[in-house]
Design a protein around this motif. Structure first.
Motif, PDB file in Angstrom:
ATOM      1  N   ARG A  28      -6.674   8.335  12.338  1.00  0.00           N
ATOM      2  CA  ARG A  28      -5.583   9.115  12.920  1.00  0.00           C
ATOM      3  C   ARG A  28      -5.573  10.487  12.283  1.00  0.00           C
ATOM      4  NH1 ARG A  28       0.222   6.191  13.310  1.00  0.00           N
ATOM      5  NH2 ARG A  28       0.655   7.681  14.950  1.00  0.00           N
ATOM      6  N   TYR A  33       1.143  11.725  13.340  1.00  0.00           N
ATOM      7  CA  TYR A  33       2.318  11.265  12.597  1.00  0.00           C
ATOM      8  C   TYR A  33       3.537  12.149  12.845  1.00  0.00           C
ATOM      9  CZ  TYR A  33      -1.010   8.399  10.006  1.00  0.00           C
ATOM     10  OH  TYR A  33      -1.985   7.509   9.659  1.00  0.00           O
ATOM     11  N   ASN A  37       3.477  14.877  18.218  1.00  0.00           N
ATOM     12  CA  ASN A  37       2.130  14.303  18.324  1.00  0.00           C
ATOM     13  C   ASN A  37       1.052  15.385  18.512  1.00  0.00           C
ATOM     14  OD1 ASN A  37       0.577  11.942  18.172  1.00  0.00           O
ATOM     15  ND2 ASN A  37       0.357  11.860  20.380  1.00  0.00           N
ATOM     16  N   LYS A  64       5.521   8.753   6.570  1.00  0.00           N
ATOM     17  CA  LYS A  64       4.879   8.272   7.802  1.00  0.00           C
ATOM     18  C   LYS A  64       3.522   7.611   7.569  1.00  0.00           C
ATOM     19  CE  LYS A  64       7.667  11.198  10.464  1.00  0.00           C
ATOM     20  NZ  LYS A  64       7.911  11.936  11.603  1.00  0.00           N
ATOM     21  N   LEU A  65       2.649   8.294   6.820  1.00  0.00           N
ATOM     22  CA  LEU A  65       1.290   7.784   6.634  1.00  0.00           C
ATOM     23  C   LEU A  65       1.267   6.503   5.803  1.00  0.00           C
ATOM     24  CD1 LEU A  65      -1.820   9.872   6.097  1.00  0.00           C
ATOM     25  CD2 LEU A  65      -1.440   7.926   4.625  1.00  0.00           C
ATOM     26  N   ASN A  68       2.603   3.495   7.571  1.00  0.00           N
ATOM     27  CA  ASN A  68       1.634   3.069   8.581  1.00  0.00           C
ATOM     28  C   ASN A  68       0.492   2.297   7.937  1.00  0.00           C
ATOM     29  OD1 ASN A  68       0.533   3.180  11.353  1.00  0.00           O
ATOM     30  ND2 ASN A  68      -1.051   4.394  10.366  1.00  0.00           N
TER      31      ASN A  68
END
Length: 81
Positions: A28, A33, A37, A64-65, A68
């Motif tokens: 990604r 994130y 987008n 966020k990362l 995830n």
């Protein structure tokens, strides 16, 4: 910034004749994130801009990362994805 995850188990099944960028199990871009987008580029022209950018990047990674990545802890998680 790109993020990638590889599984040693899945790697045993990879077609190694393909270029490495086609052997990724999960990847990604940092823009994925963000709310819109879209990729984001930071312009650094001063110490203050560098500090603001670093703080923003750290916030994206932390909020966020990492959450995830925490949802992708196993080869089964990658396979399900």
């Amino acid at each position: 910034m790109n993020t990638e995850i590889a599984s040693e188990l899945i790697s045993k099944l990879d077609d190694i004749s393909l270029p490495i960028e086609h052997q990724r199990h999960y990847n990604r871009r940092i823009g994925n994130y963000l709310e819109d987008n879209q990729d984001k580029w930071w312009t650094i022209d001063s110490r203050n801009a560098a500090e603001r950018s670093a703080n923003e990047i750290a916030e994206i990674i932390t909020e966020k990362l990492i959450p995830n990545f925490n949802s992708l802890k196993s080869t089964n998680d990658l396979a399900t994805l």
